[in-house]
Write an enzyme that holds these catalytic residues in place. Structure first.
Site, PDB file in Angstrom:
ATOM      1  N   PRO A   2       3.214  -6.663   9.757  1.00 18.00           N
ATOM      2  CA  PRO A   2       4.418  -5.920   9.869  1.00 18.00           C
ATOM      3  C   PRO A   2       4.932  -5.536   8.402  1.00 18.00           C
ATOM      4  O   PRO A   2       4.587  -6.046   7.200  1.00 18.00           O
ATOM      5  CB  PRO A   2       5.319  -7.034  10.259  1.00 18.00           C
ATOM      6  N   GLU A   3       5.297  -4.011   8.345  1.00 13.75           N
ATOM      7  CA  GLU A   3       5.724  -3.720   7.207  1.00 13.75           C
ATOM      8  C   GLU A   3       7.346  -3.301   7.409  1.00 13.75           C
ATOM      9  O   GLU A   3       7.723  -3.922   8.282  1.00 13.75           O
ATOM     10  CB  GLU A   3       5.086  -2.301   6.972  1.00 13.75           C
ATOM     11  N   LYS A  59       9.904  -7.641   2.774  1.00  9.33           N
ATOM     12  CA  LYS A  59       9.263  -7.999   4.056  1.00  9.33           C
ATOM     13  C   LYS A  59      10.104  -9.467   4.594  1.00  9.33           C
ATOM     14  O   LYS A  59       9.465  -9.902   5.468  1.00  9.33           O
ATOM     15  CB  LYS A  59       7.933  -8.067   4.182  1.00  9.33           C
ATOM     16  N   ARG A 112      -2.123 -16.890  13.448  1.00  4.63           N
ATOM     17  CA  ARG A 112      -3.125 -17.139  12.514  1.00  4.63           C
ATOM     18  C   ARG A 112      -2.257 -18.224  11.346  1.00  4.63           C
ATOM     19  O   ARG A 112      -2.941 -18.811  10.427  1.00  4.63           O
ATOM     20  CB  ARG A 112      -3.465 -16.148  11.786  1.00  4.63           C
ATOM     21  N   ARG A 164       2.083   5.571 -14.988  1.00  2.00           N
ATOM     22  CA  ARG A 164       0.778   4.528 -14.412  1.00  2.00           C
ATOM     23  C   ARG A 164      -0.450   5.167 -14.182  1.00  2.00           C
ATOM     24  O   ARG A 164      -0.433   6.241 -13.452  1.00  2.00           O
ATOM     25  CB  ARG A 164       1.242   3.785 -13.430  1.00  2.00           C
ATOM     26  N   ARG A 272      -8.930  -2.309   1.199  1.00  2.00           N
ATOM     27  CA  ARG A 272      -8.077  -1.761   2.113  1.00  2.00           C
ATOM     28  C   ARG A 272      -8.724  -0.630   2.994  1.00  2.00           C
ATOM     29  O   ARG A 272      -9.145   0.324   2.566  1.00  2.00           O
ATOM     30  CB  ARG A 272      -6.697  -1.645   1.890  1.00  2.00           C
TER      31      ARG A 272
END
Ligand SMILES: [Zn+2]
Length: 331
Positions: A2-3, A59, A112, A164, A272
């Site tokens: 979930p974001e 989150k 999990r 950056r 990812r």
């Protein structure tokens, strides 16, 4: 995982469902999910407290309890919060439950078991403390800016990232920089802004930074309005989201780009899975070929759930049915 939009949806559902209820008792079924305090102190400390409201930081789901105590929940990979009549049978994945005075239970389910629950004090500055002592240091101090807050302007984004040299996708995923963006919405925002995920942040032009700011705020706001993306295990107390139907690149490998028609491609960036349209999102020099050669597609664990799997939620079974229908079409 979930974001921001998914966590925000859970927070809003919970606010409506449990605000005003009083916790009469608690059960900790798996102590490893409890970050602080220990189980006996937890059950002792929540008993008799009223639920005053809910909010979100990064989150983390924050449930405000009477007496200056905060219940914090991080869903991590597969966590779910369910509000059910206490008479509904518990499945083996319920890690913790709170009994409410109206005959319902607030249950933390986590297949999990990577999720985290913490019970801490609220500090006088409004931040969550690290434990039940309100003078302990703030727990979430190293978290970055909230992308849906008014303070997150295009200038704020520029100040955060323009100096950056890090790849832009890795920066978007860095919770110390901007919170709440994970793999789904990073890929979606970069596609909207026509920026390749491997582009170093300091090579983005001012117009690209403006486009990225609009894309981040736009995709997260739309996803909140759609109750998030119900992919894998995510569901909210009041039901699934529908943003997954509106995603432009995430998990659309091989399907046509909604802008130019080219096939969406998947590669791996920083470990990812990353979805791009290589026509709309030009790779920076020297990065494209290497990224493409490492393209892989392994099954996620939740893809092994079948419509008949015992212990799966309704949404997990629905996802399994959709998957088998898709595979049927492809065959
Ligand atoms: Zn395209």
């Amino acid at each position: 995982m979930p974001e921001l939009p998914e966590v925000e949806t859970v927070v809003r559902d919970l606010a409506r469902l449990v605000t005003g209820a009083t916790i009469t008792s608690a059960n900790v079924f798996r102590e490893r999910n409890l970050a602080t305090p220990d189980a006996p102190s937890f059950t002792d400390a929540v008993r008799g407290r009223r639920i005053l409201g809910t909010r979100r930081r990064a989150k983390w789901i924050i449930v405000e309890l009477s007496g200056g105590i905060l219940l914090l929940v991080h869903l991590r990979m597969t966590g779910q919060l369910l509000v059910l009549p206490a008479t509904v049978e518990r499945d083996p994945y319920i890690r913790l439950s709170l009994t409410l005075d109206d005959g319902r239970e607030l249950r933390f389910r986590d297949v999990r078991a990577f999720g985290r629950v913490a019970l801490v004090a609220q500090r006088s500055d409004g931040e969550a403390a690290s434990n039940l002592d309100p003078h302990s240091p703030p727990l979430l101090a190293d978290h970055g800016v909230e992308p849906l807050a008014a303070a997150f302007t295009a200038d704020a984004l520029r100040a955060l990232i323009a100096h950056r040299g890090t790849r832009i996708k890795s920066l978007l995923l860095d919770q110390r920089c901007i919170v709440g963006i994970g793999n789904i919405y990073a890929d979606e925002a970069l596609w909207r802004a026509k920026i390749h995920p491997l582009t170093p942040a300091n090579r983005l032009r001012p117009a690209q930074l403006d486009a990225l700011h609009l894309a981040i705020v736009g995709v997260l706001s739309e996803a909140v309005a759609a109750r998030g993306s119900s992919i894998n295990d995510y569901t909210a107390p009041d039901g699934d989201g529908e943003m997954q139907e509106r995603l432009d690149v995430y998990q659309r490998t091989g399907e046509p780009c909604h802008r130019c028609g080219a096939a969406i491609q998947r590669s791996v960036v920083g470990g990812r899975g990353t979805h791009v349209c290589r026509t709309c999102q030009r790779a920076p020099r020297g990065a494209g070929r290497a990224a493409a050669s490492r393209a892989v597609r392994g099954p996620r664990w939740s893809e092994r759930v079948t419509p008949e799997t015992v212990g799966a939620t309704r949404s997990e079974r629905a996802a399994a049915r959709r998957r088998s229908a898709r595979q049927g079409e492809a065959a």
